[in-house]
Design a protein around this motif. Structure first.
Motif, mmCIF file in Angstrom:
data_model
loop_
_atom_site.group_PDB
_atom_site.id
_atom_site.type_symbol
_atom_site.label_atom_id
_atom_site.label_comp_id
_atom_site.label_asym_id
_atom_site.label_seq_id
_atom_site.Cartn_x
_atom_site.Cartn_y
_atom_site.Cartn_z
ATOM 1 N N GLU A 9 0.814 -1.214 0.000
ATOM 2 C CA GLU A 9 0.000 0.000 0.000
ATOM 3 C C GLU A 9 0.851 1.270 0.000
ATOM 4 O O GLU A 9 0.385 2.341 -0.367
ATOM 5 C CB GLU A 9 -0.893 0.023 1.255
ATOM 6 C CG GLU A 9 -1.926 -1.080 1.313
ATOM 7 C CD GLU A 9 -3.172 -0.723 0.539
ATOM 8 O OE1 GLU A 9 -3.264 0.411 0.052
ATOM 9 O OE2 GLU A 9 -4.058 -1.591 0.432
ATOM 10 N N GLY B 252 -7.557 3.774 -8.397
ATOM 11 C CA GLY B 252 -8.813 4.027 -7.679
ATOM 12 C C GLY B 252 -10.020 4.121 -8.597
ATOM 13 O O GLY B 252 -9.920 4.582 -9.730
ATOM 14 N N ARG C 105 -3.388 2.536 -4.363
ATOM 15 C CA ARG C 105 -4.804 2.761 -4.081
ATOM 16 C C ARG C 105 -5.364 3.969 -4.829
ATOM 17 O O ARG C 105 -6.502 3.943 -5.297
ATOM 18 C CB ARG C 105 -5.036 2.922 -2.577
ATOM 19 C CG ARG C 105 -6.472 2.689 -2.173
ATOM 20 C CD ARG C 105 -6.602 2.387 -0.703
ATOM 21 N NE ARG C 105 -6.206 1.037 -0.370
ATOM 22 C CZ ARG C 105 -6.954 -0.038 -0.575
ATOM 23 N NH1 ARG C 105 -8.149 0.073 -1.095
ATOM 24 N NH2 ARG C 105 -6.529 -1.223 -0.246
#
Lengths: 331, 326
Positions: A145, A245, A241
């Motif tokens: 992440e 997205g 992310r």
């Protein structure tokens, strides 16, 4: 006396619009000479939005392919640039090559997804975007992440970096607008609109629907990838992310839907409007995004052809229309 | 090692119960209404949020909160279909996707605005159920909550199946699914059937959301991931088949928990990869079927490839009887 039909050329008002567009482009190229750093940064973002809107409109408005997974290519473009730069390639070269690598990745994917039914295509693209994100997160360079920064870009003088990225963005917008105009005025445009309006009828008169869809899918993938690389270059940090997205898809959908799905200028209008809305209401955070969703629903239900549709309703004709107009000639 | 795999298989299979519940709603909508609600996962999260609020703020016992929330969500599904979806469906396949993704964005961010970004859970409200377990011979641990969820899934899917087979509403829904116009002629209102299906779908999503909040945590942005899992379960199990969703959910759950053994990030990836493999397999099977079976279609591909490589040489004398077979 021999009558025959020809496809109408570009009309005089359209020629004037194109000339105006050319002048605007020249103005944009000259802007870094007198614009402040903030203006240049903001306009770079606007350029990214315009590219994305044009690419999404190519897919949905002309080929009838609604994708909620174009973030797959935005993120993948960014990831490839990160990888190339880390392996020692000059950053600005990597931004170009990133788009080409995405083309290689999108080609086998097109084989898979274009055979699905429209609604399944939409969701399958989303799942593929998530799949690619999971794979990218396995790369130790990305650290799950956490993500990673394009450190080598920081070594370049900030003013030079900003101006270069901005100019690349303007070039990318000009190329995507000119290229999509040429494509849509040509054979592919006619074929794709025929497919969008009636796929069975189009294939019965000999249009290879799969070939046309694949071309548009690939062009749109590369366009999204280039927008993604430019965005990464100006944002510096790659985070899986945000790069992969779903918000990207919501933004693209909003811009195209509000501007005018299936019209040439609609997405540009939509991108301008979205950019302005974000500048004014962006600070409201989640409520602003919720509002974007509600406005998208309202447009879809009550004005599915967007602002452009309203303009066409008023004036009776679409500026820079890609529709083929047959006129009869005698002689 | 062997124990670990056995444990993962068991837990994955039970996790499949949760996926089956959320996938059943999606499958019903796809099968009956031919409509994919991209906000399906957000409905699940909304159901969970409402239940948590009723329990924590309103002081209502959990079971009662669920009993209040489910009919409310069913009503919401019915109204939503009557106002939004039905209108969107008139605009072809494009508008439903646009409307429901917009709805998803509105729901996620609206929930964020109302409830904030904190992760929330029902775990604390259900007492020992959240951690109680049976220990099977061989040291295998069997959580009571996963078993409860799995049993609920079987019951719910069984009940749905019986409802579709035996009741008047079920017959109306099935009739509409197979031919809306013919059903209308026989006096079945396809509108009512669609609205009922939407109400059931949202209720199932909300029930799944409650289980999600019992098992772990939810945030306003948990919805999209749930939609993706549901879609994967539906595709793996076979689109439009209710029993298939249970199998699809279990396959997804097992592949995720086996992937989780390899690495923490491997769990999601394994699920996605199984989905993609099933998709590839199904599409190539259809492709082969359209070209007269595997052998004929592979032979055609080989000939095409050879022609391309040799620069358009004439076709061989004995072409396979592909056209006859197709």
């Amino acid at each position: 006396m021999n009558r025959h039909h020809v496809i109408a050329g570009i009309s005089a008002p359209d020629r004037r619009l194109m000339a105006a567009g050319g002048l605007i482009a020249l103005g944009l190229f000259a802007l870094p000479l007198f614009g402040s750093a903030l203006v240049v940064d903001k306009l770079t973002l606007l350029m990214v939005y315009i590219i994305l809107a044009v690419m999404w409109n190519l897919l949905a408005g002309y080929a009838g392919l609604v994708s909620v997974g174009q973030q797959a290519f935005i993120g993948l473009g960014g990831y490839f640039v990160l990888r190339l730069v880390e392996s020692g390639m000059p950053p600005f070269l990597a931004i170009g090559l990133g788009g080409f690598l995405v083309l290689l990745a999108a080609w086998p994917l097109s084989w898979l997804v274009l055979r699905l039914k429209p609604a399944e295509f939409a969701v399958a693209m989303w799942v593929l975007a998530e799949t690619i994100r999971s794979i990218v997160m396995f790369d130790p360079l990305v650290q799950g992440e956490t993500g990673r920064s394009l450190v080598s870009l920081n070594a370049i003088d900030p003013d030079v970096r900003r101006t270069t990225i901005y100019l690349m963005a303007v070039v990318a917008v000009v190329v995507s607008l000119v290229l999509s105009h040429a494509l849509l005025r040509g054979r592919l445009g006619g074929e794709s609109q025929a497919i969008r309006d009636d796929e069975e009828a189009a294939s019965s008169v000999g249009v290879s629907t799969l070939r046309v869809k694949r071309w548009i899918f690939l062009i749109s993938a590369v366009g999204c990838a280039i927008a993604g690389t430019i965005w990464l270059a100006s944002a510096i940090t790659f985070q899986p992310r945000s790069a992969f997205g779903i918000n990207w898809s919501i933004f693209m959908l909003f811009m195209v839907l509000v501007g005018g799905l299936g019209s040439y200028l609609g997405p540009v209008l939509g991108a301008l409007l979205f950019f302005a809305l974000q500048e004014v209401f962006g600070d409201f955070g989640a409520w602003y995004l919720a509002g974007i969703g509600v406005v998208a629903i309202l447009f879809a239900l009550f004005a599915p052809r967007g602002i452009m549709g309203l303009i066409i309703g008023k004036t009776g004709q679409e500026p820079l229309s890609m529709r083929k107009l047959l006129i009869m000639r005698e002689g | 090692m062997f124990d670990g795999v056995l444990q993962a298989l068991l837990q994955g299979g039970l996790l499949g119960g949760y996926y089956a519940i959320i996938a059943a709603g999606l499958s019903l909508m796809v099968g009956v209404v031919r409509f994919i609600n991209l906000a399906h996962g957000d409905m699940a999260v909304l159901g969970a949020m409402v239940t948590i609020t009723l329990t924590e703020v309103g002081g209502v016992p959990v079971l009662w909160s669920i009993m209040i929330m489910l009919p409310a969500m069913a009503l919401m599904g019915w109204v939503m279909h009557a106002t939004l979806f039905q209108r969107a469906m008139r605009g072809g396949f494009l508008l439903p996707i646009l409307v429901t993704i917009g709805l998803g964005a509105a729901l996620q961010n609206g929930m964020f605005g109302l409830w904030g970004s904190n992760t929330r859970s029902l775990g604390a409200s259900i007492g020992e159920l959240s951690w109680a377990s049976w220990i099977l011979p061989g040291g295998i641990i069997l959580g009571k909550l996963p078993v409860l969820i799995f049993v609920t899934a079987v019951v719910v899917i069984g009940a749905l199946h019986l409802m579709l087979k035996k009741t008047k509403l079920g017959r109306a829904i099935r009739a509409t699914a197979s031919d809306p116009e013919a059903a209308e002629m026989c006096g079945v209102s396809s509108r009512q059937a669609h609205r009922a299906a939407a109400a059931i779908a949202v209720t199932l999503a909300a029930l799944a959301g409650v289980f999600l909040a019992m098992r772990g945590q939810v945030t306003p942005y948990s919805g999209p991931a749930q939609l993706i899992f549901a879609f994967e379960a539906v595709v793996i199990g076979g689109i439009g088949s209710l029993g298939g969703t249970l199998i699809g959910g279990m396959v997804l759950g097992v592949s995720q928990s086996l992937g989780g053994l390899i690495s923490p990030q491997g769990s999601l990836l394994a699920g996605h990869l199984v989905f993609v493999s099933v998709l590839i397999w199904r599409l190539s099977r259809d492709w082969a079927r359209d070209h007269g079976g595997w052998r004929a279609s592979l032979a055609i591909s080989a000939i095409k490839l050879r022609r391309r490589l040799t620069g358009g040489a004439p076709a061989p004398d004995r072409a396979p009887s592909s056209k006859g077979a197709a």
